[in-house]
Design an enzyme around this catalytic site. Structure first.
Site, short mmCIF file in Angstrom:
data_model
loop_
_atom_site.label_atom_id
_atom_site.label_comp_id
_atom_site.label_asym_id
_atom_site.label_seq_id
_atom_site.Cartn_x
_atom_site.Cartn_y
_atom_site.Cartn_z
N VAL A 79 -67.02 -13.62 -56.77
CA VAL A 79 -66.26 -12.37 -56.94
C VAL A 79 -67.29 -11.24 -57.00
O VAL A 79 -68.18 -11.24 -57.87
CB VAL A 79 -65.38 -12.42 -58.19
N CYS A 102 -75.20 -28.44 -71.29
CA CYS A 102 -75.97 -28.87 -72.45
C CYS A 102 -76.67 -30.21 -72.21
O CYS A 102 -77.65 -30.54 -72.87
CB CYS A 102 -75.06 -29.02 -73.68
N ARG A 154 -51.34 -25.58 -68.29
CA ARG A 154 -50.52 -26.44 -69.15
C ARG A 154 -49.46 -25.61 -69.87
O ARG A 154 -48.34 -26.05 -70.07
CB ARG A 154 -51.43 -27.13 -70.19
N TYR A 172 -69.38 -41.10 -99.64
CA TYR A 172 -70.63 -41.71 -100.12
C TYR A 172 -70.61 -43.23 -99.98
O TYR A 172 -69.66 -43.89 -100.39
CB TYR A 172 -70.87 -41.37 -101.61
N GLU A 212 -65.63 -19.83 -58.30
CA GLU A 212 -66.94 -20.19 -58.84
C GLU A 212 -67.98 -20.00 -57.74
O GLU A 212 -67.84 -20.58 -56.66
CB GLU A 212 -66.92 -21.64 -59.35
N ALA A 262 -67.53 -23.84 -68.67
CA ALA A 262 -66.88 -24.16 -69.94
C ALA A 262 -65.69 -23.24 -70.23
O ALA A 262 -64.54 -23.70 -70.34
CB ALA A 262 -67.90 -24.08 -71.07
N ALA A 263 -65.95 -21.95 -70.32
CA ALA A 263 -64.88 -21.01 -70.68
C ALA A 263 -63.83 -20.93 -69.57
O ALA A 263 -62.63 -20.98 -69.84
CB ALA A 263 -65.48 -19.63 -70.95
N ASN A 268 -65.92 -22.80 -74.96
CA ASN A 268 -64.71 -23.57 -74.67
C ASN A 268 -63.52 -23.02 -75.46
O ASN A 268 -62.41 -22.91 -74.95
CB ASN A 268 -64.91 -25.04 -75.04
N SER A 297 -66.77 -27.27 -64.16
CA SER A 297 -66.42 -28.17 -65.25
C SER A 297 -67.51 -29.20 -65.55
O SER A 297 -67.28 -30.40 -65.45
CB SER A 297 -65.10 -28.86 -64.91
P1 FAD Z 1 -71.54 -20.70 -67.87
O1 FAD Z 1 -71.70 -22.13 -68.20
O2 FAD Z 1 -72.77 -19.90 -67.65
O3 FAD Z 1 -70.62 -20.58 -66.57
C1 FAD Z 1 -70.39 -19.35 -65.95
C2 FAD Z 1 -70.12 -19.61 -64.48
O4 FAD Z 1 -69.71 -18.40 -63.89
C3 FAD Z 1 -71.36 -20.04 -63.71
O5 FAD Z 1 -71.14 -21.29 -63.09
C4 FAD Z 1 -71.56 -18.93 -62.67
O6 FAD Z 1 -71.99 -19.43 -61.41
C5 FAD Z 1 -70.16 -18.36 -62.56
N1 FAD Z 1 -70.16 -16.97 -62.11
C6 FAD Z 1 -70.86 -15.93 -62.63
N2 FAD Z 1 -70.59 -14.79 -61.96
C7 FAD Z 1 -69.71 -15.11 -60.99
C8 FAD Z 1 -69.05 -14.38 -59.97
N3 FAD Z 1 -69.27 -13.09 -59.82
N4 FAD Z 1 -68.20 -15.03 -59.14
C9 FAD Z 1 -67.97 -16.36 -59.30
N5 FAD Z 1 -68.57 -17.12 -60.24
C10 FAD Z 1 -69.42 -16.50 -61.08
N6 FAD Z 1 -74.73 -25.02 -76.04
C11 FAD Z 1 -74.49 -25.73 -77.17
O7 FAD Z 1 -73.58 -25.37 -77.93
N7 FAD Z 1 -75.24 -26.83 -77.48
C12 FAD Z 1 -76.25 -27.27 -76.69
O8 FAD Z 1 -76.89 -28.28 -76.99
C13 FAD Z 1 -76.53 -26.54 -75.52
N8 FAD Z 1 -77.53 -26.92 -74.70
C14 FAD Z 1 -77.76 -26.22 -73.55
C15 FAD Z 1 -78.80 -26.63 -72.72
C16 FAD Z 1 -79.06 -25.95 -71.55
C17 FAD Z 1 -80.20 -26.38 -70.69
C18 FAD Z 1 -78.24 -24.84 -71.18
C19 FAD Z 1 -78.51 -24.11 -69.91
C20 FAD Z 1 -77.21 -24.43 -71.99
C21 FAD Z 1 -76.96 -25.11 -73.18
N9 FAD Z 1 -75.94 -24.72 -74.06
C22 FAD Z 1 -75.72 -25.40 -75.21
C23 FAD Z 1 -75.10 -23.53 -73.76
C24 FAD Z 1 -73.80 -23.91 -73.07
O9 FAD Z 1 -74.09 -24.66 -71.94
C25 FAD Z 1 -73.06 -22.63 -72.72
O10 FAD Z 1 -72.68 -22.02 -73.93
C26 FAD Z 1 -71.82 -22.85 -71.86
O11 FAD Z 1 -72.15 -23.43 -70.64
C27 FAD Z 1 -71.16 -21.50 -71.61
O12 FAD Z 1 -70.09 -21.64 -70.74
P2 FAD Z 1 -69.53 -20.41 -69.92
O13 FAD Z 1 -68.38 -20.93 -69.13
O14 FAD Z 1 -69.31 -19.27 -70.81
O15 FAD Z 1 -70.72 -19.94 -68.97
#
Ligand code: FAD
Length: 443
Positions: free
Chosen positions: A79, A42, A21, A424, A32, A10-11, A302, A38
């Site tokens: 990394v 959730c 962009r 309403y 990754e 996400a981030a 995000n 991507s």
């Molecule tokens: P992540 O999604 O954790 O992505 C981080 C990525 O970094 C991972 O793919 C990891 O492999 C990679 N990475 C880490 N270290 C390294 C490295 N050293 N080198 C290369 N790659 C690396 N949020 C909501 O708001 N509503 C919901 O309903 C909700 N439901 C969820 C349900 C589930 C089952 C889960 C697991 C999460 C849910 N979330 C929900 C939370 C939401 O998914 C996360 O907030 C979001 O994915 C965070 O994104 P991120 O990019 O910060 O981290």
């Protein structure tokens, strides 16, 4: 300008897209360590439960699609180190087993969180799962096929969503929670009980105040040993919380906050020049308390990514912070919260007061009308809104939490909420919506 992004969900992907962009000249590279980028984590419980067709449906953009937009995406590349002085990262190509050194001008740590894996005996048994990414989901899905008894450890929102999903798959489900009630970190006590009762109506055997001591089985899990005896299970899901992935931040000399997540300013800059951080691994400002918090959720991740992307590419963007909004569904109930609960406000020594209103979500005379409970919390004296908790029997009805979330960011009062010109018509709300009734009582 070479921008290196670590983590491609996400981030990381929001940042990469924004940076690309914003500045077409920037060279954006995403590393990754997993095989997917991507995607919507959730949605994982809903694939397990059958409401989403396939795990691949969760993928918003493939690496090839990202490459077509000019972003270099390297999956299965981890990394492993950062040299902030030299402006380089060490990258392990997991498929080739080869390590390279890559330069950066700007570096984003978007490494997310990892599920907490308790120190129990035999967590390596087959049939024992955590749920964080698509491979975790696929492994759990495979275990569920042919399984009869599931045990979920942890009564947070992921545990609760999975309880419903596994009941939909026909399994018997035991949910074990160490605390006195489920949803303990989201809601005040009386509302927690409503959630537990709904789980029980859905056929989940909820056991609170239970501590797991270890797992049993040979090769494959057969049960859990707890302080209240043995629970038999052929699939176990451990959903007891997450911890931010901060190893690279440490390696780079990046400061962590009190929460244990990465400390940043509103531009998502860390204390190390050129190094940014965004998403679940990162702290944010709570706009109600003005404290730094770690609330790992999808929209803030995000949003932080977007902000980091613009800033890394030479622009100017700021992340305003969060107000602690969350929502989930459990069987027939929608559950939502924003701001602070009464208990959280008291723990911060705020002079808080809450009102509870149980009413109907639509005009009471309309056939679609169902019960809804609102707890609204404010500050005595000033009338400032502090938070809201909603439980509704039409699960979409609790999306009205967003009205309060928007006002909390503006430090509004109960009077401001009461004065809001809400939509309403009978199939949507009463003329005096339940939020307005609660605001009136809170003044
Ligand atoms: P992540 O999604 O954790 O992505 C981080 C990525 O970094 C991972 O793919 C990891 O492999 C990679 N990475 C880490 N270290 C390294 C490295 N050293 N080198 C290369 N790659 C690396 N949020 C909501 O708001 N509503 C919901 O309903 C909700 N439901 C969820 C349900 C589930 C089952 C889960 C697991 C999460 C849910 N979330 C929900 C939370 C939401 O998914 C996360 O907030 C979001 O994915 C965070 O994104 P991120 O990019 O910060 O981290």
């Amino acid at each position: 300008m070479r921008i290196v992004v670590v983590g491609g969900v996400a981030a990381g992907m929001s940042a990469a897209s924004r940076a690309q962009r914003f500045s077409a000249d920037a060279q954006v590279v995403v590393f990754e360590r997993g095989g997917f980028v991507s995607y919507g984590a959730c949605g994982l419980p809903y694939v397990i439960g059958g409401e989403v067709g396939a795990f691949s449906d969760l993928v918003a953009r493939t690496p090839a699609q990202m490459r077509a937009r000019g972003i270099r995406v390297r999956t299965r590349h981890e990394v492993t180190d950062v040299d902030a002085r030299a402006g380089t990262v060490t990258v392990l190509d997991r498929a080739a087993g080869r390590t390279t050194t890559e330069p950066y001008d700007r570096l984003l740590l978007a490494t997310g969180v990892s599920p907490v894996r308790p120190d129990w005996a035999h967590t390596d048994l087959a049939g024992v799962h955590v749920l964080r990414d698509i491979p975790d989901g696929e492994a759990l899905d495979a275990s569920v096929r042919g399984a009869k008894r599931a045990c979920i450890v942890g009564g947070g929102y992921i545990g609760l969503e999975l309880a419903e999903a596994l009941r939909a798959r026909g399994l018997s489900v035991v949910l074990l929670e160490k605390g006195p009630e489920v949803a303990g970190r989201m809601l005040d006590r009386p509302l927690q009980a409503q959630v537990r009762e709904e789980l029980e109506r859905g056929g989940v055997d909820v056991r609170c105040g239970v501590t797991v001591q270890g797992l049993t089985g040979r090769g494959h899990v057969t049960g859990l040993q707890t302080d209240r005896g043995l629970v038999r299970a052929d699939v176990v899901i451990v959903a007891v919380g997450v911890t931010p992935n901060v190893e690279l931040a440490r390696a780079a000399g990046v400061r962590l906050g009190k929460t244990g997540a990465v400390a940043v300013n509103a531009r998502q800059e860390t204390n190390v020049p050129g190094v940014y951080s965004a998403g679940d691994n990162t702290e944010s400002l709570h706009r109600v308390t003005r404290r730094r918090v770690h609330i790992p959720l999808g929209l803030p991740a995000n949003r932080m990514g977007r902000v980091a992307g613009v800033n890394m590419a030479g622009g100017e963007a700021r992340f305003p912070g969060v107000v602690g909004t969350g929502i989930f569904r459990t069987f027939g109930l929608g559950v939502a919260r924003t701001g602070l609960t009464q208990a959280e406000a008291e723990a911060l020594h705020l002079n808080a007061v809450s009102v509870d209103v149980t009413s109907t979500d639509h005009a009471g005379y309309h056939r679609s009308s169902r019960p809804i409970h609102v707890r609204l919390t404010g500050e005595r004296g000033s009338g400032r809104l502090l938070g809201a908790q909603l439980i509704g029997h039409n699960h979409l009805s609790v999306k009205r939490v967003d009205v309060v979330a928007a006002l909390l960011g503006e430090r509004a009062t109960a009077q401001d909420l009461f004065d809001a010109d809400l939509a309403y018509a009978p199939p949507f709300s009463g003329v005096w919506d339940v939020l307005l009734v609660a605001a009136d009582r809170l003044q």
